[in-house]
Design a protein around this motif. Structure first.
Motif, PDB file in Angstrom:
ATOM      1  N   ASP A 181       0.798  -1.256   0.002  1.00  0.00           N
ATOM      2  CA  ASP A 181       0.030  -0.128  -0.013  1.00  0.00           C
ATOM      3  C   ASP A 181       0.866   1.358   0.043  1.00  0.00           C
ATOM      4  OD1 ASP A 181      -2.341  -1.613   0.209  1.00  0.00           O
ATOM      5  OD2 ASP A 181      -2.339  -1.816   2.270  1.00  0.00           O
ATOM      6  N   HIS A 182       2.050   1.312   0.804  1.00  0.00           N
ATOM      7  CA  HIS A 182       2.826   2.503   0.900  1.00  0.00           C
ATOM      8  C   HIS A 182       3.448   2.588  -0.399  1.00  0.00           C
ATOM      9  CE1 HIS A 182       2.043   3.443   5.336  1.00  0.00           C
ATOM     10  NE2 HIS A 182       1.589   2.096   5.259  1.00  0.00           N
ATOM     11  N   ALA A 186       4.662   4.719  -6.171  1.00  0.00           N
ATOM     12  CA  ALA A 186       6.021   4.699  -6.576  1.00  0.00           C
ATOM     13  C   ALA A 186       5.989   3.405  -7.792  1.00  0.00           C
ATOM     14  CB  ALA A 186       7.176   4.311  -5.707  1.00  0.00           C
ATOM     15  N   ALA A 187       5.444   2.316  -7.549  1.00  0.00           N
ATOM     16  CA  ALA A 187       5.193   1.347  -8.196  1.00  0.00           C
ATOM     17  C   ALA A 187       4.696   1.614  -9.672  1.00  0.00           C
ATOM     18  CB  ALA A 187       4.695   0.214  -7.692  1.00  0.00           C
ATOM     19  N   GLY A 192       4.745   2.810 -15.657  1.00  0.00           N
ATOM     20  CA  GLY A 192       4.874   3.705 -16.765  1.00  0.00           C
ATOM     21  C   GLY A 192       6.100   3.784 -17.398  1.00  0.00           C
ATOM     22  N   MET A 193       7.071   3.924 -16.487  1.00  0.00           N
ATOM     23  CA  MET A 193       8.432   4.071 -17.557  1.00  0.00           C
ATOM     24  C   MET A 193       8.859   2.907 -18.193  1.00  0.00           C
ATOM     25  SD  MET A 193      10.510   5.631 -14.208  1.00  0.00           S
ATOM     26  CE  MET A 193      12.137   5.441 -14.808  1.00  0.00           C
ATOM     27  N   GLU A 209       6.773  -5.758  -5.452  1.00  0.00           N
ATOM     28  CA  GLU A 209       5.963  -5.835  -4.435  1.00  0.00           C
ATOM     29  C   GLU A 209       6.482  -6.787  -3.285  1.00  0.00           C
ATOM     30  OE1 GLU A 209       1.957  -5.861  -7.082  1.00  0.00           O
ATOM     31  OE2 GLU A 209       2.628  -7.789  -6.300  1.00  0.00           O
ATOM     32  N   VAL A 210       5.915  -6.986  -1.976  1.00  0.00           N
ATOM     33  CA  VAL A 210       6.027  -7.840  -1.043  1.00  0.00           C
ATOM     34  C   VAL A 210       5.119  -8.722  -1.247  1.00  0.00           C
ATOM     35  CG1 VAL A 210       7.335  -6.361   0.628  1.00  0.00           C
ATOM     36  CG2 VAL A 210       5.038  -6.546   0.628  1.00  0.00           C
ATOM     37  N   ARG A 211       5.232 -10.127  -0.973  1.00  0.00           N
ATOM     38  CA  ARG A 211       4.336 -11.170  -1.017  1.00  0.00           C
ATOM     39  C   ARG A 211       4.484 -12.240   0.011  1.00  0.00           C
ATOM     40  NH1 ARG A 211       3.996 -12.188  -7.600  1.00  0.00           N
ATOM     41  NH2 ARG A 211       3.392  -9.892  -8.197  1.00  0.00           N
TER      42      ARG A 211
END
Length: 253
Positions: A181-182, A186-187, A192-193, A209-211
């Motif tokens: 979430d935090h 940024a992700a 997009g890049m 991500e964290v999983r």
């Protein structure tokens, strides 16, 4: 929520209940991503929250590329989890090596890469030294730990602290997964890049991500190698009864 926008994933480590009904005190330890974008006002806000020591878990190349802006009066300690290299904690370096990027051909290979990172954070001697020193540093009030995104190396550091304090695994996992979430904004910018680069978003997504399987890999490796967390922190990290008592005395109500 993050209380300083320029510091990604910045949050208090605390507020959780332990299995014996005690509560982890807030305002004593913090986590974040890199602190290279702090403005003077941000630095003041950090010290106003009580931060007195920054523990940097990043590699030398990460520190050189994004040097922390440490407020006056705050101590700085380098605890490089990957100081000898070899187990991939520096995910940023992955994108600097075309051959490594090319090796990530599917979401599954990316997930495997991250699982190997978490396994290495439990088994590698350089990680033992870094996380052992981190646990001892956390006995000082006002300690902030961080890496680049504050999700993997920092995620394991927080999981260690909370587990040592007696927080159950489900709660530790829920706290760990909050990084998604935090870091979502940024992700999204990174995705997009990637347009026009030929690199598929779905291949990169597992890296950003964290999983649950990642953290479970670390926990499972602890169990396989050391039997349990107590064995790991004593045998691999070198923590003593005195170290563990100091942490519990500081953080638990």
């Amino acid at each position: 929520m993050d209380f300083i926008a320029s510091a990604p994933n910045l949050r208090d480590i605390g507020g959780q209940l332990t299995t014996d009904g005690r509560k982890v005190r807030t305002g004593l330890a913090f986590r974040s991503g890199a602190l290279d974008q702090l403005t003077p006002a941000d630095q003041e806000a950090l010290t106003a929250r009580g931060v007195r020591l920054v523990c940097d878990l990043r590699t030398a190349s990460e520190r050189a590329a994004q040097p922390d802006r440490i407020p006056d009066g705050v101590d700085y300690l380098v605890l490089d989890v990957q100081r000898q290299g070899g187990h991939g904690a520096d995910i940023a370096a992955l994108f600097e090596d075309p051959s490594l990027v090319a090796s990530l051909t599917s979401p599954e290979t990316s997930e495997g890469f991250l699982a190997a990172v978490y396994r290495g954070m439990v088994t590698e001697p350089d990680a033992h030294a870094a996380f052992g020193d981190l646990m001892r540093a956390l006995s000082r009030p006002g300690t902030l730990m961080h890496c680049t995104a504050g999700k993997d190396r920092t995620g394991w550091g927080v999981a260690l602290l909370l587990t040592v304090l007696g927080v159950d695994k489900r709660t530790v996992m829920a706290d760990y997964l909050l990084s998604n979430d935090h870091l979502a904004e940024a992700a999204s910018r990174i995705y997009g890049m990637l347009e026009g680069t030929g690199i598929a978003v779905e291949v990169v997504r597992p890296l950003l991500e964290v999983r649950a399987p990642y953290l479970n890999t670390a926990f499972d490796t602890v169990a396989a190698v050391h039997g349990d967390m107590d064995g790991y922190v004593r045998e691999a990290l070198g923590l003593t009864d005195r170290d563990l008592t100091a942490l519990k005395d500081l953080y638990l109500n």
